[in-house]
Design an enzyme around this catalytic site. Structure first.
Site, PDB file in Angstrom:
ATOM      1  N   ASN A 165      71.062  10.719  87.974  1.00 15.16           N
ATOM      2  CA  ASN A 165      70.299  11.051  88.855  1.00 15.16           C
ATOM      3  C   ASN A 165      69.407  10.371  90.270  1.00 15.16           C
ATOM      4  O   ASN A 165      69.624  10.265  90.918  1.00 15.16           O
ATOM      5  CB  ASN A 165      68.984  11.182  87.428  1.00 15.16           C
ATOM      6  CG  ASN A 165      68.581  12.037  86.987  1.00 15.16           C
ATOM      7  OD1 ASN A 165      69.305  12.570  86.717  1.00 15.16           O
ATOM      8  ND2 ASN A 165      68.171  12.309  85.337  1.00 15.16           N
ATOM      9  N   PRO A 222      50.923   8.176  87.320  1.00 10.71           N
ATOM     10  CA  PRO A 222      49.979   8.767  88.989  1.00 10.71           C
ATOM     11  C   PRO A 222      49.198   8.020  89.235  1.00 10.71           C
ATOM     12  O   PRO A 222      49.060   8.594  90.791  1.00 10.71           O
ATOM     13  CB  PRO A 222      48.762  10.426  88.058  1.00 10.71           C
ATOM     14  CG  PRO A 222      49.721  10.343  86.734  1.00 10.71           C
ATOM     15  CD  PRO A 222      50.073   9.131  86.319  1.00 10.71           C
ATOM     16  N   GLY A 246      50.866   5.255  90.343  1.00 13.43           N
ATOM     17  CA  GLY A 246      52.003   4.826  91.652  1.00 13.43           C
ATOM     18  C   GLY A 246      52.288   3.623  90.733  1.00 13.43           C
ATOM     19  O   GLY A 246      52.919   4.032  89.815  1.00 13.43           O
ATOM     20  N   ASP A 288      63.573   8.229  88.058  1.00 12.79           N
ATOM     21  CA  ASP A 288      64.854   7.731  88.011  1.00 12.79           C
ATOM     22  C   ASP A 288      65.105   7.585  89.376  1.00 12.79           C
ATOM     23  O   ASP A 288      66.087   7.046  90.472  1.00 12.79           O
ATOM     24  CB  ASP A 288      66.145   8.594  87.579  1.00 12.79           C
ATOM     25  CG  ASP A 288      66.403   8.789  86.138  1.00 12.79           C
ATOM     26  OD1 ASP A 288      66.113   7.508  85.564  1.00 12.79           O
ATOM     27  OD2 ASP A 288      66.634   9.277  85.912  1.00 12.79           O
TER      28      ASP A 288
END
Length: 324
Positions: free
Chosen positions: A52, A226, A228, A257
């Site tokens: 990933n 959400p 940050g 990832d």
């Protein structure tokens, strides 16, 4: 910049449940838990933390080296990664085990139930870094991500012995690891990645408080969902960066990832920690808006425009100079 990305290689079986898991759980009966959820769809995708991250780095124009173990069923996956700029020549192929498998169900509230079959991943402990370095050159960083625990220990110890700068990213393995192993994986890292919950788990299991954890690494990067990301380190002014707004969240698997890939790309470009975090947040936004961890795509112009919309034109102009 030479980046060695060590970690699990897996296929993801991703299912979606239209309700909320919480509605089916009785708190005082969790010791007798036996529930079944009728899922709405099934997506079989490429996954594993190391591919990933490598895929994200490849999308941003770098050529990372994938370090991990897979089964003989890896051929198609290898071709996909190599087409997207990933060096797969150092992947160990098991003669007896299938590639690891991640099975995850996500509900309407983005809560998840997941299981992981290690398979060939258990042979990652057989991989030595020195032969890889002889092939590709001295690494700028070796990221040691979630993998076979003994492989993680051996990779970290080899980095210390040979003087390779390493990045600690134990994430999913924290729940299954004792404090001694976690301390070994973190102590002396150039950079430590975790999410907010994992940062508290690290403190709980190691017995170190937040200041002691920070004293053992150069930089600590903590993703806040959400909200940050927070970046702190010795001699650095701590800062928090908001996540990209205007995101239509579809499926969260692989978001961490992608953030790491973007952050590492920023380090490779030498644009500074705040800009690296911005690149990570933008790349993460692409993943959360799609089902699967490597199904997103963008042009350089689209990526730069999204950086500009989230963090301003100055950030976009600097990032644009480094994209292919």
């Amino acid at each position: 910049m030479s980046l060695l990305i060590a970690g699990s290689i897996a296929t993801d079986h991703l299912m979606t449940f239209g309700g909320k898991f919480a509605d089916s759980l009785v708190v005082d009966q969790l010791d007798k838990l036996s529930v079944s959820f009728l899922v709405e769809d099934l997506e079989i995708r490429r996954g594993g933390v190391a591919p990933n991250m490598c895929y994200g780095l490849g999308r941003l124009g770098l050529r990372p080296v994938l370090v991990g173990a897979a089964g003989e069923d890896f051929a198609d996956y290898r071709s996909w990664l190599e087409r997207h700029g990933v060096d797969c020549d150092s992947v160990h192929i098991s003669e007896s085990r299938h590639t690891a498998r991640f099975v995850c169900t996500t509900d309407a509230a983005m809560a998840q139930f997941a299981s992981f079959y290690p398979g060939a991943m258990s042979e990652a402990r057989m991989i030595e870094l020195a032969p890889i370095v002889r092939r590709v050159g001295e690494p700028d960083y070796v990221l040691v991500g979630p993998d076979d625990p003994e492989a993680m220990r051996r990779h970290t110890e080899e980095c210390r012995q040979r003087g390779y700068r390493f990045i600690a990213d134990p994430s999913q393995q924290l729940a299954f690891s004792e404090g001694e192993l976690i301390r070994e994986l973190i102590d002396g890292a150039t950079l430590l990645f975790s999410n907010e919950y994992e940062s508290h788990m690290i403190q709980h299991k190691t017995g170190w408080d937040a200041e002691e954890v920070l004293a053992r690494v150069d930089i600590q990067v903590t993703t806040l969902g959400p909200r940050g990301v927070r970046v702190q380190g010795r001699g650095l002014a701590t800062f928090e960066l908001p996540a990209v707004s205007d995101v239509h969240a579809v499926e969260p698997t692989g978001v961490g990832d992608a953030f790491r890939a973007g952050f590492l790309a920023g380090l490779a470009w030498g644009v500074g920690l705040e800009r690296a975090a911005q690149v990570g947040c933008v790349l993460a936004a692409y993943v959360v808006e799609s089902v699967g961890t490597q199904e997103y795509s963008f042009t350089a112009g689209q990526f730069v425009a999204r950086v500009a919309g989230a963090y301003g034109q100055a950030a976009a102009d600097e990032v644009a100079r480094h994209l292919p």
